[in-house]
Design a protein around this motif. Sequence first.
Motif, mmCIF file in Angstrom:
data_model
loop_
_atom_site.group_PDB
_atom_site.id
_atom_site.type_symbol
_atom_site.label_atom_id
_atom_site.label_comp_id
_atom_site.label_asym_id
_atom_site.label_seq_id
_atom_site.Cartn_x
_atom_site.Cartn_y
_atom_site.Cartn_z
ATOM 1 N N UNK A 47 0.828 -1.212 0.000
ATOM 2 C CA UNK A 47 0.000 0.000 0.000
ATOM 3 C C UNK A 47 0.860 1.260 0.000
ATOM 4 N N UNK A 48 1.983 1.254 0.694
ATOM 5 C CA UNK A 48 2.854 2.436 0.703
ATOM 6 C C UNK A 48 3.522 2.645 -0.645
ATOM 7 N N UNK A 49 3.892 1.565 -1.316
ATOM 8 C CA UNK A 49 4.456 1.708 -2.664
ATOM 9 C C UNK A 49 3.422 2.290 -3.627
ATOM 10 N N UNK A 50 2.189 1.808 -3.530
ATOM 11 C CA UNK A 50 1.132 2.350 -4.383
ATOM 12 C C UNK A 50 0.893 3.825 -4.072
ATOM 13 N N UNK A 51 0.980 4.190 -2.788
ATOM 14 C CA UNK A 51 0.789 5.597 -2.421
ATOM 15 C C UNK A 51 1.900 6.463 -3.017
ATOM 16 N N UNK A 52 3.128 5.976 -2.971
ATOM 17 C CA UNK A 52 4.226 6.742 -3.565
ATOM 18 C C UNK A 52 4.019 6.944 -5.066
ATOM 19 N N UNK A 53 3.528 5.917 -5.732
ATOM 20 C CA UNK A 53 3.257 6.055 -7.164
ATOM 21 C C UNK A 53 2.172 7.087 -7.418
ATOM 22 N N UNK A 54 1.113 7.045 -6.591
ATOM 23 C CA UNK A 54 0.030 8.007 -6.766
ATOM 24 C C UNK A 54 0.507 9.435 -6.495
ATOM 25 N N UNK A 55 1.325 9.597 -5.469
ATOM 26 C CA UNK A 55 1.845 10.934 -5.176
ATOM 27 C C UNK A 55 2.750 11.426 -6.289
ATOM 28 N N UNK A 56 3.445 10.510 -6.964
ATOM 29 C CA UNK A 56 4.296 10.909 -8.080
ATOM 30 C C UNK A 56 3.512 11.404 -9.278
ATOM 31 N N UNK A 57 2.239 10.967 -9.394
ATOM 32 C CA UNK A 57 1.403 11.415 -10.515
ATOM 33 C C UNK A 57 0.748 12.754 -10.241
ATOM 34 N N UNK A 58 0.712 13.175 -8.975
ATOM 35 C CA UNK A 58 0.089 14.455 -8.648
ATOM 36 C C UNK A 58 0.992 15.613 -9.047
ATOM 37 N N UNK A 59 0.430 16.808 -9.266
ATOM 38 C CA UNK A 59 1.269 17.987 -9.571
ATOM 39 C C UNK A 59 2.255 18.246 -8.451
ATOM 40 N N UNK A 60 3.456 18.686 -8.857
ATOM 41 C CA UNK A 60 4.514 18.949 -7.891
ATOM 42 C C UNK A 60 4.223 20.261 -7.175
ATOM 43 N N UNK A 61 3.614 20.170 -6.025
ATOM 44 C CA UNK A 61 3.240 21.373 -5.271
ATOM 45 C C UNK A 61 4.469 22.140 -4.820
ATOM 46 N N UNK A 62 5.564 21.410 -4.554
ATOM 47 C CA UNK A 62 6.773 22.088 -4.104
ATOM 48 C C UNK A 62 7.345 22.960 -5.218
ATOM 49 N N UNK A 63 7.290 22.423 -6.449
ATOM 50 C CA UNK A 63 7.805 23.216 -7.583
ATOM 51 C C UNK A 63 6.948 24.440 -7.818
ATOM 52 N N UNK A 64 5.606 24.254 -7.664
ATOM 53 C CA UNK A 64 4.718 25.398 -7.834
ATOM 54 C C UNK A 64 4.986 26.471 -6.794
ATOM 55 N N UNK A 65 5.194 26.057 -5.565
ATOM 56 C CA UNK A 65 5.482 27.023 -4.499
ATOM 57 C C UNK A 65 6.798 27.736 -4.746
ATOM 58 N N UNK A 66 7.794 26.995 -5.256
ATOM 59 C CA UNK A 66 9.097 27.609 -5.513
ATOM 60 C C UNK A 66 8.991 28.627 -6.626
#
Length: 395
Positions: free
Chosen positions: A286-305
């Motif tokens: 489940x944690x591996x699947x969560x990491x994959x899902x988070x990788x598909x989301x927009x990079x909020x850190x890049x947007x903030x930067x």
Amino acid sequence: MDFNVKKFASGAGLFFTRAVQFTEEKLGQAEKTELDAHFENLLSRADCTKLWTEKIYRQTEALLQPNPSARIEEFLYEKLDRKAPSRVTNGELLGQYMTDAAKEFGPGTPYGGTLIEVGECERRLGAAEREFLQTSAISFLTPLRNFLEGDWRTISKERRLLENLRLDLDACKTRLKKAKVAEAKAAMAPDFQETRPRNYVLSASASAVRRRFTKHSWTCTVFSLWSRVVCSAEHELRVAQTEFDRQAEVTRLLLEGISSTHVNHLRCLHEFVEAQAAYYKQCHFHMQELQKELGRLPDAFALNSTNSAASACSASEGPVETDTLKIEEVQAPATGSRKAKVLYDYDAADSSELSLLADELITVYTVPGMDCDWLMGERGNQRGKVPVTYLELLS
């Protein structure tokens, strides 16, 4: 009513006899029937099994349910023979809170979308934990509890009965020994050794003859009495020995059953390990699947930067672009520099970064327009960008 009184008096007398025998044994004034070495070994092994089974059971309970109040509640429901209410796991509760928070913040925002994904993962982890708890309780805790509350109680009851019968046996031996000593003393009495009075014919006094006969008759009566006591004590000893031997055999069979208990607990232990392995495997998946899902989301850190950099450019008269930042042109500020301790080794990705070694001290400072996750670091004549997460800033 009369029967009950007699029974009570008999039981009280038996208890008193056992108490006297036990006290004399402790004081070294009476002999004690010793069990054979094999039997003693079985007793020691059973006590050891009970001790460690109880400790393992209690600690496993604490592992599966760390909350003492929840354990007490489950214990009360079990003793009342009622089904305990279904309890939400911490993972499921955390997932529900994250989902509710995402609805408040907006599912379309980066934070809200991430909360939804993480919340769903926490729910799945909580469901896996619930399944693991149920499986462990059935396959591991229940057999241990059945041994402690069932088999061990039977063994303890038979051991107490064996100990009581041993006290009865030793008390019978003591009574027989005392009776034989008294019989021997009666047989050694001077008047008893004569078959008849010496002056039966020669004595001139009829009263003296009668006294002789009376004394001789009393001595014979005492000897006969002690002979009957010895016979009765021997009979009681044979009965006590038979009952003790029978109870010892029953107890020995129960104690030898501890080996079967070990085999059963070994099988349950394997099932517990398999349940744990399956649970951790599910959590990892489940944690591996969560990491994959988070990788598909927009990079909020890049947007903030990007937003931070844009704000800095609009507010400054002479903005410095991150992409065109030239390390050799950066000058250390007169104030604002700090010492930092490197936590982990870091290899520079390009010439603009500075490689780091764990535990070394470097000087760091901020540069306008640089990403907030980076600082400018200096070590002697070397200079370059360093990640903030690799540093411990010192005051």
